[in-house]
Design an enzyme around this catalytic site. Structure first.
Site, PDB file in Angstrom:
ATOM      1  CB  THR A  82      -0.978   0.123   1.175  1.00 25.80           C
ATOM      2  OG1 THR A  82      -1.772  -1.047   1.246  1.00 25.80           O
ATOM      3  CG2 THR A  82      -1.911   1.322   0.982  1.00 25.80           C
ATOM      4  CD1 TRP A 124      -1.277  -5.839   3.040  1.00 21.57           C
ATOM      5  CD2 TRP A 124      -0.964  -6.586   5.128  1.00 21.57           C
ATOM      6  NE1 TRP A 124      -2.058  -5.097   3.889  1.00 21.57           N
ATOM      7  CE2 TRP A 124      -1.893  -5.530   5.165  1.00 21.57           C
ATOM      8  CE3 TRP A 124      -0.616  -7.216   6.323  1.00 21.57           C
ATOM      9  CZ2 TRP A 124      -2.479  -5.081   6.354  1.00 21.57           C
ATOM     10  CZ3 TRP A 124      -1.190  -6.784   7.503  1.00 21.57           C
ATOM     11  CH2 TRP A 124      -2.112  -5.732   7.508  1.00 21.57           C
ATOM     12  CG  ASN A 170      -4.641  -7.633   4.593  1.00 25.80           C
ATOM     13  OD1 ASN A 170      -5.480  -7.621   5.492  1.00 25.80           O
ATOM     14  ND2 ASN A 170      -4.453  -6.632   3.768  1.00 25.80           N
ATOM     15  CD  GLU A 171      -8.071  -5.746   2.742  1.00 30.19           C
ATOM     16  OE1 GLU A 171      -7.597  -5.334   1.671  1.00 30.19           O
ATOM     17  OE2 GLU A 171      -8.473  -4.992   3.650  1.00 30.19           O
ATOM     18  CD  GLU A 246      -7.195  -3.143   6.841  1.00 32.06           C
ATOM     19  OE1 GLU A 246      -6.464  -4.154   6.765  1.00 32.06           O
ATOM     20  OE2 GLU A 246      -7.285  -2.291   5.941  1.00 32.06           O
ATOM     21  NE  ARG A 368     -12.401   0.608   1.263  1.00 29.41           N
ATOM     22  CZ  ARG A 368     -11.192   0.757   1.822  1.00 29.41           C
ATOM     23  NH1 ARG A 368     -10.946   0.223   2.999  1.00 29.41           N
ATOM     24  NH2 ARG A 368     -10.251   1.428   1.227  1.00 29.41           N
TER      25      ARG A 368
END
Ligand code: NAG
Ligand code: NAG
Ligand code: NAG
Ligand code: NAG
Ligand code: NAG
Ligand code: NAG
Ligand code: NAG
Ligand code: NAG
Length: 656
Positions: A82, A124, A170-171, A246, A368
């Site tokens: 990120t 991640w 992660n995600e 998160e 969001r």
């Protein structure tokens, strides 16, 4: 004047009508709600890279500021995640080092302040060797599990840090087989107390857990990201602990503070989530990167030492200073009649903490998901304390009010205690307010010295990467972030010459990425506003084929979107050529012969002014008059042509 209320139903009814107040009961005898697991901050995605100058002298073990209960950190994977790249503890197969990066430091500093803090680790990205050439960590699940477990063991062995929970990827999609192997691997080395949080994405794992008893057994906590305060029925059916593992990710002005206040209460009220973790902990990365200033506070200028304690810190304190992990929510939590919400918690020993928020819609929108419309208005609320709380005669009162119109918000102010008369009290509640009403008397706003003033990045910056002159090498390295170059201080012991201490790119295999990768390695530095400047650096290409190194200016993007970066990139190659490109994807502005080869140090210099650029090699003009229409400004950068060893020394940027 409000009539005195007596605990008789009739009188109470009269009070209620005369006051036009709505009525709420706090009672622990009707049964309790879920266990409260704490509020946390997340250092992952390279967000803490600039924070190394934060004041370390705060007194341990006292409630102050955010008083966070949980610190979740990234298990570095050598890839852009990120806003930066975090170091893996195993760059290559067989490599092992538990002193890289800043997360160990951060965890130890956190533990000094709160010895009971809960630590979570989550990958991640992963170094390329984990996947054996595949772009997933699940291809060789046992290797991945051992890799993650060694990070947990290393945390204890080298830093005396106890990791309580570990995540999956992660995600990204979860893999049931991998989760079970991770559980077995933890158990095999005696880490039976380390719980697995899954899947740090949406709620889908709930259904999978209901259909697969061994997956159900392996997962301790269902962690979701950005749930919008809501849960799904399948997750409730699992009867597992639910966390918003998160959340937030919102610009940290007063609307960000409003978002945080609303979700801290409503994640439990609407979603039965018992922990909320903010991405991110502290905004310590260049503000022009993705999600600039999306932290609980801001500390993005290591060159000045400036930091800003933003409103989300004080919103956090409304909960964290007055309820600790292990407390239980009461069953009476919910929405107020005229908008806003309240939660109540108890330590089971007679203490009561009530947190009220009345955030209006437009002043509490998070990044969001979409926040559906709702109305809210000022209201009077009468509360009745029953059960263990019946004898309470006063409650401490802490107050915040966001004043968006005049940007004169009141944050975490101690008001006189509110009197509780025969178990009743009435509160006149406005809009955009947060109250904590509590029997806990230890809350404190505290004071901290004025931070140094904010200054721009220096217009003239030089770094020779000599750790002898900078005993805290990271103090300078931190400014070189957004590394696709995985920069590492390097000391050439064999035959030093003038380049004893250098910065070396050491990632030689494409990592298993989290964000889109660039084919080159790149590190940005400086200020996004830089337009006319000279960037120079000594470079050593170490690999003959297809080796290369570059310096760049006006780099328009970094972090997770670096692949789309525009700028002026001046590459020299080991095959004796040079190339000047307008984007990192190689739109050519100039190219030709340079005579460069591997194993020789060269000084590259790139000057951009207005629409023109020229480049020098070892002090002589190699190319000139390249036309640069766009971008008009951006960061400086250095990097290598591919995932290869390469070294850099005497980096210099001089801005007009
Ligand atoms: C750190 O905090 C201490 C104690 O509050 C203070 O004396 C000192 O000046 C602070 N240092 C910096 C760099 O802010
Ligand atoms: C509380 O109000 C919000 C709107 O502000 C709504 O989305 C939520 O469903 C309500 N929760 C309950 C438990 O009624
Ligand atoms: C509340 O918590 C305090 C510690 O903060 C403790 O000393 C006290 O016994 C608890 N119970 C009550 C009823 O205050
Ligand atoms: C909010 O109030 C306005 C004005 O009374 C009304 O038109 C609107 O439908 C309300 N919105 C919601 C979501 O209740
Ligand atoms: C709250 O109660 C006070 C005192 O009775 C009254 O003046 C005020 O109008 C009430 N506020 C609302 C929003 O009903
Ligand atoms: C160390 O320095 C010598 C002389 O400059 C150079 O030939 C050699 O490649 C360097 N080693 C590394 C690993 O950079
Ligand atoms: C030199 O190497 C670069 C990078 O691999 C390549 O694109 C280019 O074609 C090569 N040029 C020559 C003349 O071999
Ligand atoms: C950069 O240089 C050009 C040409 O001299 C000038 O027009 C422009 O204003 C300069 N930009 C900045 C930000 O100084």
């Amino acid at each position: 004047m409000a009539p005195r209320c007596l605990p008789s139903l009739l009188v109470f009814y009269l009070c209620f009508c005369r006051n036009r107040a709505d009525f709420y009961v706090f009672d622990d005898k009707i049964g309790l709600g879920r266990r409260f697991d704490g509020i946390g901050g997340l250092s992952g995605g390279g967000v803490t890279s600039l924070s190394l100058k934060m004041n370390k002298t705060r007194k341990a073990n006292s409630y102050f500021g955010a008083s966070l209960h949980i610190l979740k950190v990234e298990i570095g994977g050598d890839a852009q995640t990120t806003d930066g790249t975090e170091a893996s503890h195993m760059h290559y197969e067989g490599d092992e080092n538990y002193f890289r990066g800043y997360e160990w430091w951060l965890m130890k500093e956190a533990k000094k302040r709160n010895p009971d803090i809960t630590f979570i680790g989550l990958p991640w990205a992963f170094p390329g060797w984990i996947g054996g050439g595949e772009s997933t960590p699940y291809h060789y699940p046992s290797i991945t599990a051992s890799y993650v477990v060694s990070w947990i063991i290393g945390a204890k062995q080298f830093h005396d840090l106890d990791i309580s929970y570990v995540g999956i990827w992660n995600e990204k999609d979860f893999d049931a087989k991998y989760i079970k192997i991770l559980r077995e691997t933890l158990d095999r080395v005696g880490l039976t107390d380390v719980g697995i949080i899954a899947a740090d994405g949406n709620w889908d794992i709930s259904t999978a857990m209901m259909l697969d008893p061994s997956l159900y057994g392996a997962v301790e906590i269902i962690g979701v990201h950005y749930p919008g305060t809501k849960t799904v029925q399948e997750a409730l059916w699992t009867q597992k602990t639910l966390w918003s593992s998160e959340d937030y990710s919102t610009f940290n002005d007063d609307v960000g503070g409003g978002c945080w206040a609303r979700i801290l209460n409503q994640n439990y009220i609407n979603g039965r989530m018992t922990s909320t973790i903010s991405w991110n902990l502290v905004a310590s990365y260049y503000q022009d990167l993705s999600f600039g200033r999306d932290g609980l506070m801001t500390a993005e200028q290591p060159w000045s030492g400036n930091y800003v304690v933003e409103s989300p810190i004080w919103i956090t304190a409304h909960t964290t200073q007055f309820a600790q992990p292990g407390w239980r929510y009461l069953q009476t939590v919910g929405n107020f009649t005229h908008g806003g919400s309240y939660v109540a918690l108890t330590d089971g020993k007679g203490n009561l903490t009530v947190i009220i928020e009345t955030m209006s819609h437009d002043h509490s929108v998070c990044i969001r998901p979409v926040l559906p419309a709702y109305n809210i208005s000022a209201q009077n609320a009468t509360f009745r304390l029953k059960g263990s709380f019946a004898e309470i005669t006063e409650l401490q009162m802490w107050y915040s009010k966001f004043d968006y119109a005049n940007s004169k918000s009141t944050l975490f102010k101690k008001l006189p205690p509110i009197k509780v008369t025969e178990g009743f009290f009435t509160l006149s509640i406005g809009v955009d307010e947060v109250y904590t009403l509590t029997s806990v008397t230890t809350g404190q706003k505290g004071t901290y010295p004025d931070p140094p003033s904010s200054t721009p990045f220096p217009k003239s910056y030089y770094d020779d990467f000599d750790v002898r002159k900078n005993p805290l090498p990271l103090m300078k390295l931190h400014t070189l972030l957004t590394r696709r170059v995985f920069l590492k201080y390097f000391q050439n012991l064999t035959d030093p010459g003038p380049h004893v201490f250098t910065l070396r790119q050491i990632i030689t295999q494409q990592p298993i990425a989290w964000a889109t990768d660039s084919d080159h390695t790149i590190s940005i530095i400086g200020d996004y506003s830089w337009a006319n400047l000279t960037v120079s650096c000594d470079v050593l290409i170490e690999t003959a084929n297809p080796g290369g190194a570059f310096v760049a200016a006006r780099v328009s993007r970094g972090g997770e979107s670096v692949r789309k970066a525009m700028g002026v990139f001046f590459f020299v190659m080991a095959n004796g050529t040079y190339k000047v490109t307008n984007d990192i994807g190689e739109t050519v502005l100039a190219e030709g012969l340079s005579g460069t080869k591997a194993g020789v140090w060269y000084t590259l210099s790139l000057t951009v002014k207005g629409q023109f650029a020229f480049g020098m090699l070892n002090g002589r003009v190699l190319w000139k008059d390249a036309v640069v229409l766009n971008p008009k400004n951006g960061w400086a950068a250095i990097g290598t042509h591919s995932f290869e060893f390469g070294q850099f020394d005497n980096f210099k940027a001089v801005v007009e």
